[in-house]
Design a protein around this motif. Structure first.
Motif, mmCIF file in Angstrom:
data_model
loop_
_atom_site.group_PDB
_atom_site.id
_atom_site.type_symbol
_atom_site.label_atom_id
_atom_site.label_comp_id
_atom_site.label_asym_id
_atom_site.label_seq_id
_atom_site.Cartn_x
_atom_site.Cartn_y
_atom_site.Cartn_z
ATOM 1 N N VAL A 105 -12.526 0.696 3.605
ATOM 2 C CA VAL A 105 -12.701 1.620 2.485
ATOM 3 C C VAL A 105 -13.663 2.740 2.879
ATOM 4 C CG1 VAL A 105 -12.284 -0.173 0.744
ATOM 5 C CG2 VAL A 105 -14.611 0.354 1.419
ATOM 6 N N ASN A 106 -13.513 3.878 2.212
ATOM 7 C CA ASN A 106 -14.417 4.994 2.475
ATOM 8 C C ASN A 106 -15.848 4.567 2.230
ATOM 9 O OD1 ASN A 106 -12.203 6.563 3.012
ATOM 10 N ND2 ASN A 106 -12.156 7.525 0.972
ATOM 11 N N GLY A 107 -16.721 4.990 3.127
ATOM 12 C CA GLY A 107 -18.130 4.670 2.967
ATOM 13 C C GLY A 107 -18.537 3.380 3.650
ATOM 14 N N SER A 108 -17.562 2.638 4.162
ATOM 15 C CA SER A 108 -17.913 1.360 4.802
ATOM 16 C C SER A 108 -18.580 1.563 6.154
ATOM 17 C CB SER A 108 -16.660 0.490 4.965
ATOM 18 O OG SER A 108 -15.729 1.155 5.788
ATOM 19 N N GLY A 109 -18.365 2.736 6.745
ATOM 20 C CA GLY A 109 -18.976 3.010 8.047
ATOM 21 C C GLY A 109 -17.966 3.159 9.177
ATOM 22 N N LYS A 110 -16.719 3.487 8.825
ATOM 23 C CA LYS A 110 -15.673 3.645 9.842
ATOM 24 C C LYS A 110 -16.027 4.726 10.861
ATOM 25 C CE LYS A 110 -12.135 4.560 7.240
ATOM 26 N NZ LYS A 110 -12.692 4.322 5.894
ATOM 27 N N THR A 111 -16.354 5.914 10.345
ATOM 28 C CA THR A 111 -16.627 7.045 11.227
ATOM 29 C C THR A 111 -17.777 6.724 12.176
ATOM 30 O OG1 THR A 111 -16.001 8.464 9.389
ATOM 31 C CG2 THR A 111 -17.166 9.511 11.203
ATOM 32 N N THR A 112 -18.849 6.219 11.594
ATOM 33 C CA THR A 112 -20.041 5.889 12.374
ATOM 34 C C THR A 112 -19.714 4.835 13.434
ATOM 35 O OG1 THR A 112 -21.284 6.255 10.344
ATOM 36 C CG2 THR A 112 -22.437 5.150 12.126
ATOM 37 N N THR A 113 -18.951 3.831 13.033
ATOM 38 C CA THR A 113 -18.613 2.748 13.950
ATOM 39 C C THR A 113 -17.730 3.258 15.092
ATOM 40 O OG1 THR A 113 -18.805 1.113 12.180
ATOM 41 C CG2 THR A 113 -17.520 0.463 14.106
ATOM 42 N N GLY A 189 -9.297 5.561 3.662
ATOM 43 C CA GLY A 189 -9.730 4.330 3.000
ATOM 44 C C GLY A 189 -9.699 4.443 1.491
ATOM 45 N N ARG A 190 -8.687 5.164 1.015
ATOM 46 C CA ARG A 190 -8.593 5.313 -0.444
ATOM 47 C C ARG A 190 -7.851 4.109 -1.006
ATOM 48 N NH1 ARG A 190 -6.121 9.351 1.972
ATOM 49 N NH2 ARG A 190 -4.116 8.594 1.231
ATOM 50 N N LEU A 191 -8.578 3.271 -1.685
ATOM 51 C CA LEU A 191 -7.915 2.084 -2.237
ATOM 52 C C LEU A 191 -7.356 2.337 -3.628
ATOM 53 C CD1 LEU A 191 -9.873 -1.089 -1.151
ATOM 54 C CD2 LEU A 191 -7.680 -0.228 -0.357
ATOM 55 N N GLN A 192 -7.619 3.547 -4.163
ATOM 56 C CA GLN A 192 -7.169 3.838 -5.529
ATOM 57 C C GLN A 192 -5.661 3.742 -5.625
ATOM 58 O OE1 GLN A 192 -9.098 5.529 -3.641
ATOM 59 N NE2 GLN A 192 -10.899 6.349 -4.669
ATOM 60 N N ASN A 193 -4.991 4.134 -4.542
ATOM 61 C CA ASN A 193 -3.534 4.020 -4.559
ATOM 62 C C ASN A 193 -3.069 3.203 -3.364
ATOM 63 O OD1 ASN A 193 -0.788 4.271 -4.656
ATOM 64 N ND2 ASN A 193 -0.857 6.371 -5.413
ATOM 65 N N ARG A 194 -3.035 1.900 -3.588
ATOM 66 C CA ARG A 194 -2.745 0.986 -2.487
ATOM 67 C C ARG A 194 -1.355 1.176 -1.914
ATOM 68 N NH1 ARG A 194 -6.074 -4.479 -3.949
ATOM 69 N NH2 ARG A 194 -7.759 -3.249 -4.815
ATOM 70 N N ALA A 195 -0.391 1.481 -2.792
ATOM 71 C CA ALA A 195 0.987 1.627 -2.312
ATOM 72 C C ALA A 195 1.055 2.779 -1.308
ATOM 73 C CB ALA A 195 1.928 1.857 -3.481
ATOM 74 N N ASP A 196 0.401 3.900 -1.638
ATOM 75 C CA ASP A 196 0.377 5.050 -0.724
ATOM 76 C C ASP A 196 -0.308 4.697 0.578
ATOM 77 O OD1 ASP A 196 1.628 6.621 -2.499
ATOM 78 O OD2 ASP A 196 -0.078 7.963 -2.919
ATOM 79 N N MET A 198 -0.742 1.796 1.889
ATOM 80 C CA MET A 198 0.058 0.844 2.658
ATOM 81 C C MET A 198 1.158 1.576 3.416
ATOM 82 S SD MET A 198 2.190 -2.503 1.400
ATOM 83 C CE MET A 198 0.817 -3.469 0.864
ATOM 84 N N GLU A 199 1.818 2.492 2.727
ATOM 85 C CA GLU A 199 2.895 3.258 3.353
ATOM 86 C C GLU A 199 2.331 4.111 4.504
ATOM 87 O OE1 GLU A 199 6.103 4.964 4.734
ATOM 88 O OE2 GLU A 199 5.980 3.130 3.549
ATOM 89 N N GLU A 200 1.150 4.699 4.265
ATOM 90 C CA GLU A 200 0.549 5.566 5.287
ATOM 91 C C GLU A 200 0.208 4.759 6.548
ATOM 92 O OE1 GLU A 200 -2.285 8.327 3.597
ATOM 93 O OE2 GLU A 200 -3.598 8.066 5.337
ATOM 94 N N LEU A 201 -0.393 3.595 6.337
ATOM 95 C CA LEU A 201 -0.764 2.766 7.490
ATOM 96 C C LEU A 201 0.488 2.247 8.209
ATOM 97 C CD1 LEU A 201 -3.790 0.767 6.006
ATOM 98 C CD2 LEU A 201 -3.879 2.538 7.771
ATOM 99 N N GLU A 236 -9.052 -9.424 1.981
ATOM 100 C CA GLU A 236 -7.764 -9.823 1.421
ATOM 101 C C GLU A 236 -6.845 -8.617 1.251
ATOM 102 O OE1 GLU A 236 -9.301 -11.956 -1.942
ATOM 103 O OE2 GLU A 236 -9.231 -13.892 -0.880
ATOM 104 N N THR A 237 -7.414 -7.533 0.709
ATOM 105 C CA THR A 237 -6.603 -6.327 0.508
ATOM 106 C C THR A 237 -6.099 -5.774 1.838
ATOM 107 O OG1 THR A 237 -7.861 -5.769 -1.454
ATOM 108 C CG2 THR A 237 -6.649 -3.981 -0.427
ATOM 109 N N PHE A 238 -7.001 -5.606 2.789
ATOM 110 C CA PHE A 238 -6.579 -4.968 4.042
ATOM 111 C C PHE A 238 -5.678 -5.858 4.886
ATOM 112 C CE2 PHE A 238 -9.579 -1.709 2.934
ATOM 113 C CZ PHE A 238 -8.939 -0.576 3.410
ATOM 114 N N GLN A 239 -5.772 -7.155 4.692
ATOM 115 C CA GLN A 239 -4.820 -8.010 5.403
ATOM 116 C C GLN A 239 -3.404 -7.780 4.891
ATOM 117 O OE1 GLN A 239 -6.566 -12.031 5.290
ATOM 118 N NE2 GLN A 239 -6.727 -11.881 7.509
ATOM 119 N N LYS A 240 -3.298 -7.365 3.611
ATOM 120 C CA LYS A 240 -1.968 -7.051 3.083
ATOM 121 C C LYS A 240 -1.499 -5.690 3.581
ATOM 122 C CE LYS A 240 -2.750 -9.679 -1.122
ATOM 123 N NZ LYS A 240 -3.627 -9.407 -2.262
ATOM 124 N N LEU A 241 -2.447 -4.780 3.830
ATOM 125 C CA LEU A 241 -2.080 -3.417 4.221
ATOM 126 C C LEU A 241 -1.850 -3.296 5.717
ATOM 127 C CD1 LEU A 241 -4.714 -1.363 2.147
ATOM 128 C CD2 LEU A 241 -2.352 -1.820 1.537
#
Ligand code: GDP
Length: 298
Positions: A105-113, A189-196, A198-201, A236-241
């Motif tokens: 998700v946004n803000g988790s530290g992806k860019t930094t990592t 990391g926009r979880l607001q629209n999971r379907a989008d 998921m499709e993007e990933l 759990e969410t990202f394992q589905k995505l």
């Protein structure tokens, strides 16, 4: 109290700072176990894992008089036993480029990592290319460029709002042409629209696989330790995505709630490849179960 730590960990808070010479021996009874359980739950270990840890501690020891240090030691070794199987650095493959998809998700530290990892791989003599796949956040792209500069690694970008999958495809071509060892792809990391999302990933993965059916070789999920139990639902969410292959836990410098790592290890068994311990480029460490267990229970 030479060994008293400046920040008392979990047990330090109920049992005192553990001055070895003035230890109070207490019988390990139900009341004590309940206190320990509560403490572990407060530290975000979750009920199931807290119960497992205390049950293991109690096994064969009920009614025994134990010193503070002994209780800390027991707890630390139970925690370490859960964490040991998941403490694994990110595997490296001879395949060029090794494609590392980075999700979270946004803000988790992806860019930094990504910046920190790029720097570590560079230091290990690997050539790295980064793709700024979160094309919807201009600020994220800029930030990634800053990190790329710091790490001395090229960052591929695309115009705002453009298709991340096509950027991923171009990045594969560039990494191949450059003979790069690793390609790290940032994602939205926009979880607001999971379907989008998921499709993007899924599209990014499809496109990458056209170039290399074995890619992505790693899918790293970046989690923020300060979100506590939220991290569980993020996994759990990202394992589905996406096909998450390993975790990086950030912001462990700023939290006493690192217990969620134990819950994650217990529940999912996903490898923890690294931990973030600050905002600087060198603030990414291998995960050490014993250090972690000692710091948590301290
Ligand atoms: P992204 O949106 O997932 O790409 O997250 P960023 O990489 O932009 O990080 C969000 C914020 O967390 C930034 O202010 C980072 O400096 C900070 N951050 C990232 N990792 C760590 C860490 O390990 N420790 C601390 N204290 N801050 C971190």
């Amino acid at each position: 109290a030479a060994e008293a730590s400046p920040k008392p960990g979990l047990l330090g808070r109920i049992l005192g700072r553990g001055e070895a010479k003035t230890v109070v021996r207490r019988a390990l009874d139900d009341e004590m176990l309940e206190q320990l359980e509560e403490l572990l739950i407060t530290a975000d270990m979750g009920v199931d894992t807290a119960l497992r840890v205390t049950a293991n501690m109690a096994e064969g020891r009920m009614g025994k008089r134990l010193s503070t240090q002994e209780i800390k030691g027991l707890m630390a070794s139970e925690v370490a036993a859960i964490m040991e199987p998941v403490a694994k650095p990110m595997p490296l493959y001879p395949k060029k480029p090794q494609v590392v998809l980075v999700v979270g998700v946004n803000g988790s530290g992806k860019t930094t990592t990504i910046g920190k990892l790029a720097s570590q791989f560079r230091a290990a003599g690997k050539s790295v290319v980064i793709a700024a796949g979160d094309t919807f956040r201009a600020a994220a792209v800029e930030q990634l460029q800053v990190w790329g500069d710091r790490a001395g690694v090229p960052v591929l970008t695309a115009p705002e709002g453009s298709d991340p999958a096509s950027l991923a495809f171009d990045a594969m071509s560039k990494a191949e042409a450059d003979g790069a060892d690793l390609l790290m792809i940032d994602t939205a990391g926009r979880l607001q629209n999971r379907a989008d999302l998921m499709e993007e990933l899924a599209k990014i993965v499809r496109v990458i696989r056209k170039k290399d059916p074995s890619a992505p070789h790693n899918t790293l999920l970046v989690l923020d330790a300060t979100t506590g139990q939220n991290a569980i639902s993020q996994v759990e969410t990202f394992q589905k995505l996406a096909d998450v292959s390993g975790l990086v836990m950030t912001k462990l410098d700023g939290t006493a709630r690192g217990g969620v790592l134990v819950a994650l290890a217990d529940k999912f068994g996903l490898p923890i490849h690294a931990i973030g311990v600050g905002e600087q480029i060198d603030d990414l460490q291998a995960f050490d179960p014993e250090d972690f267990a000692r710091a948590l229970t301290g």
